[in-house]
Design a protein around this motif. Sequence first.
Motif, mmCIF file in Angstrom:
data_model
loop_
_atom_site.group_PDB
_atom_site.id
_atom_site.type_symbol
_atom_site.label_atom_id
_atom_site.label_comp_id
_atom_site.label_asym_id
_atom_site.label_seq_id
_atom_site.Cartn_x
_atom_site.Cartn_y
_atom_site.Cartn_z
ATOM 1 N N ALA A 131 0.797 -1.293 0.021
ATOM 2 C CA ALA A 131 0.141 0.127 -0.113
ATOM 3 C C ALA A 131 0.760 1.318 0.114
ATOM 4 O O ALA A 131 0.507 2.375 0.462
ATOM 5 C CB ALA A 131 -0.959 -0.016 1.280
ATOM 6 N N GLY A 132 2.164 1.035 -0.326
ATOM 7 C CA GLY A 132 2.980 2.476 -0.432
ATOM 8 C C GLY A 132 3.502 3.062 0.744
ATOM 9 O O GLY A 132 3.929 4.082 0.751
ATOM 10 N N LYS A 133 3.156 2.194 1.920
ATOM 11 C CA LYS A 133 3.792 2.778 3.238
ATOM 12 C C LYS A 133 5.162 2.465 3.573
ATOM 13 O O LYS A 133 5.356 1.393 3.165
ATOM 14 C CB LYS A 133 2.941 1.967 4.370
ATOM 15 C CG LYS A 133 1.383 2.334 4.323
ATOM 16 C CD LYS A 133 0.572 1.667 5.292
ATOM 17 C CE LYS A 133 -0.831 2.322 5.333
ATOM 18 N NZ LYS A 133 -1.851 1.576 6.503
ATOM 19 N N LEU A 134 5.831 3.381 3.881
ATOM 20 C CA LEU A 134 7.183 3.211 4.392
ATOM 21 C C LEU A 134 7.099 2.502 5.794
ATOM 22 O O LEU A 134 6.626 2.608 6.621
ATOM 23 C CB LEU A 134 7.903 4.450 4.483
ATOM 24 C CG LEU A 134 8.149 5.415 3.246
ATOM 25 C CD1 LEU A 134 8.750 6.634 3.632
ATOM 26 C CD2 LEU A 134 8.885 4.586 2.255
ATOM 27 N N ARG A 135 8.165 1.356 5.833
ATOM 28 C CA ARG A 135 8.464 0.650 6.973
ATOM 29 C C ARG A 135 9.925 0.540 7.198
ATOM 30 O O ARG A 135 11.050 0.675 6.225
ATOM 31 C CB ARG A 135 7.782 -0.591 6.698
ATOM 32 C CG ARG A 135 8.024 -1.586 5.856
ATOM 33 C CD ARG A 135 7.704 -2.853 5.954
ATOM 34 N NE ARG A 135 6.361 -2.822 5.794
ATOM 35 C CZ ARG A 135 5.513 -3.918 5.836
ATOM 36 N NH1 ARG A 135 6.044 -5.054 6.050
ATOM 37 N NH2 ARG A 135 4.333 -4.001 5.948
ATOM 38 N N ARG A 136 10.377 0.134 8.315
ATOM 39 C CA ARG A 136 11.840 0.011 8.531
ATOM 40 C C ARG A 136 12.542 -1.079 7.696
ATOM 41 O O ARG A 136 11.928 -2.172 7.723
ATOM 42 C CB ARG A 136 11.873 -0.384 10.160
ATOM 43 C CG ARG A 136 13.241 -0.488 10.608
ATOM 44 C CD ARG A 136 13.374 -0.987 12.045
ATOM 45 N NE ARG A 136 14.820 -1.035 12.407
ATOM 46 C CZ ARG A 136 15.143 -1.882 13.874
ATOM 47 N NH1 ARG A 136 14.142 -2.132 14.441
ATOM 48 N NH2 ARG A 136 16.488 -2.068 13.983
ATOM 49 N N ASN A 137 13.707 -1.002 7.115
ATOM 50 C CA ASN A 137 14.478 -1.845 6.529
ATOM 51 C C ASN A 137 15.317 -2.810 7.583
ATOM 52 O O ASN A 137 16.056 -2.568 8.174
ATOM 53 C CB ASN A 137 15.381 -1.068 5.648
ATOM 54 C CG ASN A 137 16.004 -1.870 4.579
ATOM 55 O OD1 ASN A 137 15.797 -3.132 4.657
ATOM 56 N ND2 ASN A 137 17.008 -1.450 3.902
ATOM 57 N N ARG A 138 14.492 -4.109 7.417
ATOM 58 C CA ARG A 138 14.889 -5.185 8.270
ATOM 59 C C ARG A 138 16.223 -5.917 7.687
ATOM 60 O O ARG A 138 16.829 -6.985 8.292
ATOM 61 C CB ARG A 138 13.897 -6.081 8.624
ATOM 62 C CG ARG A 138 12.832 -5.317 9.728
ATOM 63 C CD ARG A 138 11.876 -6.208 10.166
ATOM 64 N NE ARG A 138 10.860 -5.395 10.944
ATOM 65 C CZ ARG A 138 11.067 -5.212 12.274
ATOM 66 N NH1 ARG A 138 11.999 -5.734 12.970
ATOM 67 N NH2 ARG A 138 10.137 -4.754 12.904
#
Length: 632
Positions: A131-138
């Motif tokens: 959905a185009g949401k940014l999240r932390r890169n794991r």
Amino acid sequence: GILQPRVAESLSGTPRSRYVGLCGSDPGIDPYTRAVSDVYQDLFGEGSFIGKGIYEVDAFEQALNGRFPDNLILSHDLLEGCYARAGLLSDVQLYEEYPSRYSVDVKRRYRWIRGDWQIGCWTLPLVPGPAGKLRRNRLSMLSRWKIFDNLRRSVTPAAFTLLLLLGWTVLAPAWFWTLTVIGGILAPSLFASILGVLQKPVEVTLGQHLRTTVQASGKFCLQAAFTLVCLPFEAFFSLDAMLRTLWRLLISHRRLLEWSPSGASGQSDDNGLIASCRTMWSGPALAILVAVGLFLLQPIVLLVAGPILLLWFASPVITWWISRPLARRPDTLTADQNLFLRRLSRKTWAFFETFLGPDDHWLLPDNFQEHPVGVIAHRTSPTNIGLSLLANLSAYDFGYISVGVLIERTANTLRTMETLERFRGHFFNWYDTQTLLPLLPTYISSVDSGNLGGHLLTLKPGLKGLVDEPILGRRAFEGLNDTLRILTDMAVDSASVHLSQLKDNIARAITSPPTTLTAVRWDLDQIATSAALLAAEIDTIDTNPASEVRWWAMAFTRQCRDAIDELTLLAPWTEIISSSAKTVDFAALDEIPVLGGLVEIEARFLPEIEHRLSLTVSGEEKLWLLELHRLI
């Protein structure tokens, strides 16, 4: 989640080209085409997934579920491997098609560069999610480095090109920067060559190793030279892929998944010289601009830059030339190579001649151990059986056995096969050749059964073709010649009169093959007489019963006798027509027939003989006609 097999050189059905020959076997630092070893696996215990592998499906889905946004990721393999984790499976080879032309390879790499830059944001702390949401890169730092390393590799051609231009115009001296770029291109090949020299296999001689290393080094140098030739074009299409991707990611947000398969692009790609010039115009254009600029501003630099500019100007022609399909050259063997192979085939047949016999119910023993003591492995498999049947056929083709011996040996083996215990029609994988019982544990091998099936499918047309073969011809004399050459290579006295006579007789029969049965009979009798005298001479010189010389002398004599017996069996009238002047009316009987033509002999000649007998003939002629009638 994934085991990644190492990728080996292509076995493509596409016609090979000079480009494949130059770049196909050692494609450089491109990780997509050949992963024989992997530095990430070796140092960090984590491989890189490149799209082919053995999946743990549940773990793969669990690791990737909800990770990626829609309609953004073009090159997904590396990114999927970073999340799911991958290991290099180094003892499994995967063969896949490699581009046969430079233009096809460029289109493929162009797509890869676009895909690498579209996942470039996964090197940052925040990444796009569903959905185009940014999240932390794991992702781990190692995984981020893999993605960054792909981006670095894509800018290398542009960086080298820029360094050359700056070295010729702004920086000084020009020769230093030119050599720096050439050294940067050549360094991987140089290190690989040095490593190749140091890694000598134990079983290879030093001379063989050095020759192989020199050939590999030459190939590396050609690759480096080709990289230099295409440098401006590589820089152009790499920058185009990068800028086009950034435009679509940041501004247009369209055509992010634009993609065409390599096979489709290869089929539609024009491989002509004009198409190459139209595609690679950037190389000649840059060469002309730089040459004009240097001529006007720093003419002396042209002494250094000129050779490279010429290569750039000619790059479309060079890439077109190496992308042409290689002309198929017919394989031709020299006379010495033919003799070597025929000697080898005769020695190979000696194994079957010795061990394939009644002691093992005409089943081929698996092997014979020579040292420290001679031991026969009295077991056989469907593969061995099929191989022995084709060995008989090959021995006939080479002239080592007659058609009668071929049929007899084949029939004996097939009769034994009919008695073997089977499972639902399938032969077990191992049998004792003396008891004919299956060896425990009993099992069916699809590999061995398939081999036997293939051998039988080959044997069938070979046997059916016998009817169209002459009953005796040149092949019989060529087979005798092979055996005689091996006998000569042994410790036979080259000054032997009988040996010289044999060589002359066989050479004459090969160079001027006999065209009648009478001539065949005469040649065979001459050879058999000399062979018997030579065998007696060898017996007096070499008294060792196990001597190889004596064995080959017996094999030669046996081969002569087999040919004469075959002629006597199939054309028994040969001896009386060769010693009579009455054959003028039956001259066709002296022609060399094909095997299938023998069935017509009775219908063709017996009525004429019976008619002659009904006439008034002399007693001598009558006896001759009666004998001829009986023999036919």
